[in-house]
Write a protein that holds these residues in place. Structure first.
Motif, PDB file in Angstrom:
ATOM      1  N   ASP A  51     -12.858  19.052  46.546  1.00  0.00           N
ATOM      2  CA  ASP A  51     -12.704  19.732  45.257  1.00  0.00           C
ATOM      3  C   ASP A  51     -13.397  18.952  44.146  1.00  0.00           C
ATOM      4  O   ASP A  51     -14.008  19.533  43.253  1.00  0.00           O
ATOM      5  CB  ASP A  51     -11.223  19.927  44.923  1.00  0.00           C
ATOM      6  CG  ASP A  51     -10.561  20.962  45.821  1.00  0.00           C
ATOM      7  OD1 ASP A  51     -11.286  21.769  46.438  1.00  0.00           O
ATOM      8  OD2 ASP A  51      -9.319  20.956  45.900  1.00  0.00           O
ATOM      9  N   SER A  73     -20.009  25.909  50.891  1.00  0.00           N
ATOM     10  CA  SER A  73     -19.387  24.722  50.323  1.00  0.00           C
ATOM     11  C   SER A  73     -18.459  24.041  51.317  1.00  0.00           C
ATOM     12  O   SER A  73     -17.661  23.209  50.931  1.00  0.00           O
ATOM     13  CB  SER A  73     -18.631  25.095  49.055  1.00  0.00           C
ATOM     14  OG  SER A  73     -17.590  25.992  49.367  1.00  0.00           O
ATOM     15  N   ILE A 101     -20.513  19.237  41.051  1.00  0.00           N
ATOM     16  CA  ILE A 101     -21.688  20.098  41.214  1.00  0.00           C
ATOM     17  C   ILE A 101     -21.657  21.233  40.197  1.00  0.00           C
ATOM     18  O   ILE A 101     -22.664  21.548  39.558  1.00  0.00           O
ATOM     19  CB  ILE A 101     -21.775  20.639  42.656  1.00  0.00           C
ATOM     20  CG1 ILE A 101     -22.109  19.499  43.615  1.00  0.00           C
ATOM     21  CG2 ILE A 101     -22.795  21.766  42.770  1.00  0.00           C
ATOM     22  CD1 ILE A 101     -21.955  19.850  45.073  1.00  0.00           C
ATOM     23  N   ASP A 102     -20.500  21.868  40.041  1.00  0.00           N
ATOM     24  CA  ASP A 102     -20.365  22.953  39.060  1.00  0.00           C
ATOM     25  C   ASP A 102     -20.678  22.459  37.652  1.00  0.00           C
ATOM     26  O   ASP A 102     -21.377  23.135  36.889  1.00  0.00           O
ATOM     27  CB  ASP A 102     -18.963  23.555  39.108  1.00  0.00           C
ATOM     28  CG  ASP A 102     -18.722  24.376  40.369  1.00  0.00           C
ATOM     29  OD1 ASP A 102     -19.703  24.706  41.071  1.00  0.00           O
ATOM     30  OD2 ASP A 102     -17.545  24.670  40.656  1.00  0.00           O
ATOM     31  N   LEU A 116     -17.139  20.110  51.364  1.00  0.00           N
ATOM     32  CA  LEU A 116     -17.141  19.492  50.045  1.00  0.00           C
ATOM     33  C   LEU A 116     -15.712  19.378  49.528  1.00  0.00           C
ATOM     34  O   LEU A 116     -14.930  20.311  49.632  1.00  0.00           O
ATOM     35  CB  LEU A 116     -17.953  20.312  49.037  1.00  0.00           C
ATOM     36  CG  LEU A 116     -19.465  20.334  49.231  1.00  0.00           C
ATOM     37  CD1 LEU A 116     -20.105  21.222  48.183  1.00  0.00           C
ATOM     38  CD2 LEU A 116     -20.036  18.937  49.159  1.00  0.00           C
ATOM     39  N   ARG A 128     -17.157  19.525  44.461  1.00  0.00           N
ATOM     40  CA  ARG A 128     -17.475  20.878  43.995  1.00  0.00           C
ATOM     41  C   ARG A 128     -17.417  20.939  42.475  1.00  0.00           C
ATOM     42  O   ARG A 128     -18.286  21.522  41.833  1.00  0.00           O
ATOM     43  CB  ARG A 128     -16.503  21.876  44.624  1.00  0.00           C
ATOM     44  CG  ARG A 128     -16.568  23.293  44.107  1.00  0.00           C
ATOM     45  CD  ARG A 128     -17.880  23.992  44.223  1.00  0.00           C
ATOM     46  NE  ARG A 128     -18.474  23.911  45.524  1.00  0.00           N
ATOM     47  CZ  ARG A 128     -19.781  24.072  45.751  1.00  0.00           C
ATOM     48  NH1 ARG A 128     -20.598  24.339  44.779  1.00  0.00           N
ATOM     49  NH2 ARG A 128     -20.267  23.965  46.955  1.00  0.00           N
TER      50      ARG A 128
END
Length: 74
Positions: free
Chosen positions: A7, A2, A13-14, A5, A10
Motif C-alpha cells: 500500500d 499492481s 507511485i500515485d 506492491l 502504491r
C-alpha cells in the motif's frame, strides 16, 4: 498490474504520478532534445500501431474502445 506492491509503494507511485510540475520543470523538459533511442522507440510504436490498425476506421474504433475503458475506470 499492481500485484505485489505494498500500500505504501502504491501510495508513493500515485503521489508521483499525480504531482504537478512547475513551469520551470516543464520548460527544462521541453528544452531537452529527444534522444535517438527515444525517437526510434516512438517510430517503432507508431509503425506497430499503423500495422495493427491499418485503416482510419480501425484506428478510430480502437480509440473509441480505449476511451470507453478509460471512462469506465474514471
Amino acid at each position: 498490474m499492481s500485484q505485489g506492491l505494498s500500500d505504501a509503494a502504491r501510495a508513493q507511485i500515485d503521489a508521483l504520478s499525480e504531482r504537478r510540475l512547475s513551469a520551470a520543470e516543464v520548460r527544462a523538459y521541453l528544452a531537452t532534445p529527444m534522444s535517438e533511442a527515444e525517437r526510434a522507440e516512438i517510430v517503432d510504436l507508431a509503425r506497430w500501431f499503423q500495422q495493427r490498425y491499418p485503416t482510419g476506421a480501425e484506428r478510430l474504433a480502437y480509440v473509441r474502445r480505449a476511451y470507453a475503458r478509460w471512462a469506465r475506470r474514471g
